[in-house]
Design a protein around this motif. Structure first.
Motif, PDB file in Angstrom:
ATOM      1  N   ALA A 264      -3.333  -6.316  -4.565  1.00  0.00           N
ATOM      2  CA  ALA A 264      -3.695  -6.841  -5.890  1.00  0.00           C
ATOM      3  C   ALA A 264      -5.164  -6.556  -6.210  1.00  0.00           C
ATOM      4  O   ALA A 264      -5.505  -6.115  -7.315  1.00  0.00           O
ATOM      5  CB  ALA A 264      -3.419  -8.346  -5.937  1.00  0.00           C
TER       6      ALA A 264
ATOM      7  N   LEU B 173     -10.130   0.402   1.086  1.00  0.00           N
ATOM      8  CA  LEU B 173      -9.183   0.022   2.133  1.00  0.00           C
ATOM      9  C   LEU B 173      -8.401  -1.191   1.613  1.00  0.00           C
ATOM     10  O   LEU B 173      -8.992  -2.249   1.368  1.00  0.00           O
ATOM     11  CB  LEU B 173      -9.927  -0.312   3.427  1.00  0.00           C
ATOM     12  N   GLY B 174      -7.075  -0.994   1.434  1.00  0.00           N
ATOM     13  CA  GLY B 174      -6.250  -2.021   0.786  1.00  0.00           C
ATOM     14  C   GLY B 174      -5.979  -1.638  -0.657  1.00  0.00           C
ATOM     15  O   GLY B 174      -5.819  -2.501  -1.529  1.00  0.00           O
ATOM     16  N   ALA B 175      -5.937  -0.320  -0.913  1.00  0.00           N
ATOM     17  CA  ALA B 175      -5.835   0.185  -2.298  1.00  0.00           C
ATOM     18  C   ALA B 175      -4.552  -0.239  -2.993  1.00  0.00           C
ATOM     19  O   ALA B 175      -4.512  -0.318  -4.224  1.00  0.00           O
ATOM     20  CB  ALA B 175      -5.949   1.714  -2.301  1.00  0.00           C
ATOM     21  N   THR B 176      -3.498  -0.515  -2.216  1.00  0.00           N
ATOM     22  CA  THR B 176      -2.210  -0.840  -2.834  1.00  0.00           C
ATOM     23  C   THR B 176      -2.054  -2.333  -3.125  1.00  0.00           C
ATOM     24  O   THR B 176      -1.052  -2.748  -3.688  1.00  0.00           O
ATOM     25  CB  THR B 176      -1.064  -0.416  -1.893  1.00  0.00           C
TER      26      THR B 176
ATOM     27  N   GLY C  17      -2.348 -12.600  -2.910  1.00  0.00           N
ATOM     28  CA  GLY C  17      -1.951 -11.189  -2.867  1.00  0.00           C
ATOM     29  C   GLY C  17      -0.846 -10.825  -3.848  1.00  0.00           C
ATOM     30  O   GLY C  17      -0.255 -11.673  -4.517  1.00  0.00           O
ATOM     31  N   GLN C  18      -0.628  -9.516  -3.896  1.00  0.00           N
ATOM     32  CA  GLN C  18       0.342  -8.913  -4.821  1.00  0.00           C
ATOM     33  C   GLN C  18       1.741  -9.515  -4.658  1.00  0.00           C
ATOM     34  O   GLN C  18       2.437  -9.797  -5.633  1.00  0.00           O
ATOM     35  CB  GLN C  18       0.367  -7.408  -4.499  1.00  0.00           C
TER      36      GLN C  18
ATOM     37  N   THR D 245      -8.103  -6.671   9.574  1.00  0.00           N
ATOM     38  CA  THR D 245      -8.281  -5.240   9.256  1.00  0.00           C
ATOM     39  C   THR D 245      -9.769  -4.947   9.047  1.00  0.00           C
ATOM     40  O   THR D 245     -10.289  -3.934   9.521  1.00  0.00           O
ATOM     41  CB  THR D 245      -7.463  -4.879   7.987  1.00  0.00           C
TER      42      THR D 245
ATOM     43  N   VAL E 210      -5.113   4.427   6.941  1.00  0.00           N
ATOM     44  CA  VAL E 210      -6.492   4.357   7.439  1.00  0.00           C
ATOM     45  C   VAL E 210      -6.529   4.828   8.893  1.00  0.00           C
ATOM     46  O   VAL E 210      -5.625   4.540   9.678  1.00  0.00           O
ATOM     47  CB  VAL E 210      -7.064   2.922   7.291  1.00  0.00           C
TER      48      VAL E 210
ATOM     49  N   SER F  82     -10.459  -4.545   1.164  1.00  0.00           N
ATOM     50  CA  SER F  82      -9.699  -5.728   0.759  1.00  0.00           C
ATOM     51  C   SER F  82      -8.312  -5.651   1.371  1.00  0.00           C
ATOM     52  O   SER F  82      -7.314  -5.439   0.674  1.00  0.00           O
ATOM     53  CB  SER F  82      -9.626  -5.841  -0.770  1.00  0.00           C
ATOM     54  N   ALA F  83      -8.267  -5.783   2.685  1.00  0.00           N
ATOM     55  CA  ALA F  83      -6.994  -5.633   3.402  1.00  0.00           C
ATOM     56  C   ALA F  83      -6.833  -6.732   4.448  1.00  0.00           C
ATOM     57  O   ALA F  83      -6.096  -6.560   5.411  1.00  0.00           O
ATOM     58  CB  ALA F  83      -6.942  -4.248   4.041  1.00  0.00           C
TER      59      ALA F  83
ATOM     60  N   ALA G 248      -4.620   2.543   3.076  1.00  0.00           N
ATOM     61  CA  ALA G 248      -3.820   1.327   3.307  1.00  0.00           C
ATOM     62  C   ALA G 248      -3.196   1.471   4.686  1.00  0.00           C
ATOM     63  O   ALA G 248      -3.668   2.274   5.499  1.00  0.00           O
ATOM     64  CB  ALA G 248      -2.775   1.165   2.208  1.00  0.00           C
ATOM     65  N   SER G 249      -2.128   0.715   4.953  1.00  0.00           N
ATOM     66  CA  SER G 249      -1.474   0.822   6.261  1.00  0.00           C
ATOM     67  C   SER G 249      -0.443   1.948   6.214  1.00  0.00           C
ATOM     68  O   SER G 249      -0.215   2.562   5.167  1.00  0.00           O
ATOM     69  CB  SER G 249      -0.783  -0.500   6.599  1.00  0.00           C
TER      70      SER G 249
HETATM   71  P1  A2P Z   1      -0.001  -1.804   2.527  1.00  0.00           P
HETATM   72  O1  A2P Z   1       0.435  -1.467   1.122  1.00  0.00           O
HETATM   73  O2  A2P Z   1       0.067  -0.585   3.399  1.00  0.00           O
HETATM   74  O3  A2P Z   1       0.662  -3.006   3.107  1.00  0.00           O
HETATM   75  P2  A2P Z   1      -2.499  -7.940  -0.891  1.00  0.00           P
HETATM   76  O4  A2P Z   1      -3.672  -8.805  -0.498  1.00  0.00           O
HETATM   77  O5  A2P Z   1      -2.321  -7.814  -2.363  1.00  0.00           O
HETATM   78  O6  A2P Z   1      -1.249  -8.352  -0.174  1.00  0.00           O
HETATM   79  O7  A2P Z   1      -2.841  -6.457  -0.348  1.00  0.00           O
HETATM   80  C1  A2P Z   1      -3.184  -6.183   0.969  1.00  0.00           C
HETATM   81  C2  A2P Z   1      -3.674  -4.747   1.087  1.00  0.00           C
HETATM   82  O8  A2P Z   1      -4.142  -4.541   2.423  1.00  0.00           O
HETATM   83  C3  A2P Z   1      -2.593  -3.698   0.857  1.00  0.00           C
HETATM   84  O9  A2P Z   1      -3.170  -2.557   0.265  1.00  0.00           O
HETATM   85  C4  A2P Z   1      -2.137  -3.400   2.285  1.00  0.00           C
HETATM   86  O10 A2P Z   1      -1.602  -2.100   2.436  1.00  0.00           O
HETATM   87  C5  A2P Z   1      -3.445  -3.459   3.009  1.00  0.00           C
HETATM   88  N1  A2P Z   1      -3.269  -3.700   4.437  1.00  0.00           N
HETATM   89  C6  A2P Z   1      -2.707  -4.797   5.020  1.00  0.00           C
HETATM   90  N2  A2P Z   1      -2.730  -4.678   6.365  1.00  0.00           N
HETATM   91  C7  A2P Z   1      -3.323  -3.491   6.641  1.00  0.00           C
HETATM   92  C8  A2P Z   1      -3.644  -2.797   7.848  1.00  0.00           C
HETATM   93  N3  A2P Z   1      -3.364  -3.296   9.049  1.00  0.00           N
HETATM   94  N4  A2P Z   1      -4.258  -1.585   7.744  1.00  0.00           N
HETATM   95  C9  A2P Z   1      -4.553  -1.064   6.538  1.00  0.00           C
HETATM   96  N5  A2P Z   1      -4.271  -1.680   5.355  1.00  0.00           N
HETATM   97  C10 A2P Z   1      -3.658  -2.870   5.405  1.00  0.00           C
END
Ligand code: A2P
Length: 333
Positions: free
Chosen positions: A13, A8-11, A160-161, A76, A57, A71-72, A36-37
């Motif tokens: 960093a 969860l949060g695959a996209t 984050g990314q 979340t 998700v 990691s989201a 992810a979202s």
């Molecule tokens: P998304 O690509 O859909 O925004 P980082 O810490 O690098 O910014 O990454 C945060 C990660 O958490 C991303 O994969 C992001 O997905 C995901 N994310 C953030 N908010 C949510 C949410 N409400 N539900 C699911 N995934 C989330």
């Protein structure tokens, strides 16, 4: 690795680093679900030569999943952890949502793997906490540490990314004479450094510093450990550095500290005084081990009980994704 895993949060960093680590461990693509979202739903990502599609998700996301790597962000995690557990998964959570909850183990596999037990949610500690304690714990085991004074030099990847992309584009902007225009981090990052961007509490410490203090006490099982921290963000992409001053209960020579750290798992000594080569974030980047050096007796005391260290560790690897994957491996064994 033989399990069904959801990220969860695959996209993000850390999410991208999960993909690298699971591919290195030969997890088949068919066993992996990327979540992810709605923003990223339908996006395709490369995994071990296969294209995987990111899903939004939802309540069905954790059906048939053994381990969910989260990691989201904290909110979340709070929302989806219970749903993942009810679906039969165990959750390794990289956010701070559950770290200090009683009954939730906070684990660094080299330090307290036994804390996992049969917990359904296992918390991955804060990145600076993990990197510091990879060096401090092996010494503490031999000669209990009475006091830690740590100052960090933290990479932007922890934000984050988007913060990593901002440092790159901002550096180009500044070099071209354009204004810095920070938007992800609150102030200019390129050619600058600043106090960690988390909020300051009523004591004057920021949240990152408080995490280092409280989490170290929990992981060590040492509720009275004296520890103070100053956390600083620096214009480095993805490896944190930390200057650590330790006071021990008994004498600790620098040669003893060096030989303990030379044997410590997950640590590589980089302590070459002749060539003035010590840990650097650029050398820690992409590495599993934390680099430790500048090992010397504290010149400010004459009782032989003080040691100075400098540590660098990849924030996205040992500071986040690698530590979580190591926990997942413990869950599977
Ligand atoms: P998304 O690509 O859909 O925004 P980082 O810490 O690098 O910014 O990454 C945060 C990660 O958490 C991303 O994969 C992001 O997905 C995901 N994310 C953030 N908010 C949510 C949410 N409400 N539900 C699911 N995934 C989330």
């Amino acid at each position: 690795m033989n399990a069904r895993i959801a990220i969860l949060g695959a996209t993000g960093a850390v999410g991208l680093e999960f993909l690298n680590l699971l591919a290195e461990r030969n997890l088949p693509a068919a066993n992996l679900r990327l979540l992810a979202s709605s923003r990223s739903a339908g996006k395709s990502m490369q995994y071990a030569g296969t294209e995987l599609i990111v899903e939004e998700v939802g309540p069905e996301s954790f059906k048939d999943i053994d381990i969910a790597l989260f990691s989201a962000g904290g909110s979340t995690s709070r929302h989806w952890a219970r749903i993942a557990i009810e679906s039969g998964a165990r959750v390794v959570d990289n956010s701070s949502a559950f770290r200090m909850d009683e009954g939730v183990p906070l684990v660094i596999p080299e330090i307290n793997p036994e804390a996992i037990g049969d917990a359904k949610v296992i918390a991955n500690p804060n990145c600076s906490t993990i990197i510091m304690n990879m060096a401090v714990w092996p010494l503490h085991r031999r000669n209990p540490v009475e006091r830690i004074i740590v100052s960090t030099y933290q990479a932007v990847s922890g934000a984050g990314q988007q913060a990593m992309l901002e440092l790159e584009s901002q550096t180009r902007d500044v070099l071209a004479g354009r204004p810095a225009n920070p938007s992800v981090l609150p102030v200019q990052t390129a050619f600058n450094l600043f106090s960690h961007n988390t909020a300051i509490d009523e004591t004057g410490y920021n949240i990152e510093e408080v995490k280092m203090i409280k989490e170290t006490r929990k992981i060590f099982g040492a509720p009275d450990l004296a520890i103070t921290a100053t956390c600083i963000r620096v214009p480095v992409l993805r490896a944190h550095s930390e200057s650590i001053n330790l006071s021990f209960s008994g004498p600790m020579s620098e040669s003893e500290a060096r030989s303990i750290l030379a044997e410590a798992p997950g640590v590589t000594l980089v302590d070459d005084r002749a060539n003035n080569r010590f840990p650097m974030p650029i050398d820690a980047t992409g590495k599993d081990d934390c680099l430790v050096g500048r090992i010397r007796s504290d010149a400010s005391r004459n009782d032989g009980r003080g040691i100075e260290l400098f540590v660098c560790g990849d924030q996205l690897r040992k500071g986040a994704a690698l530590n979580a994957v190591q926990i997942a491996e413990l869950l599977l064994n």
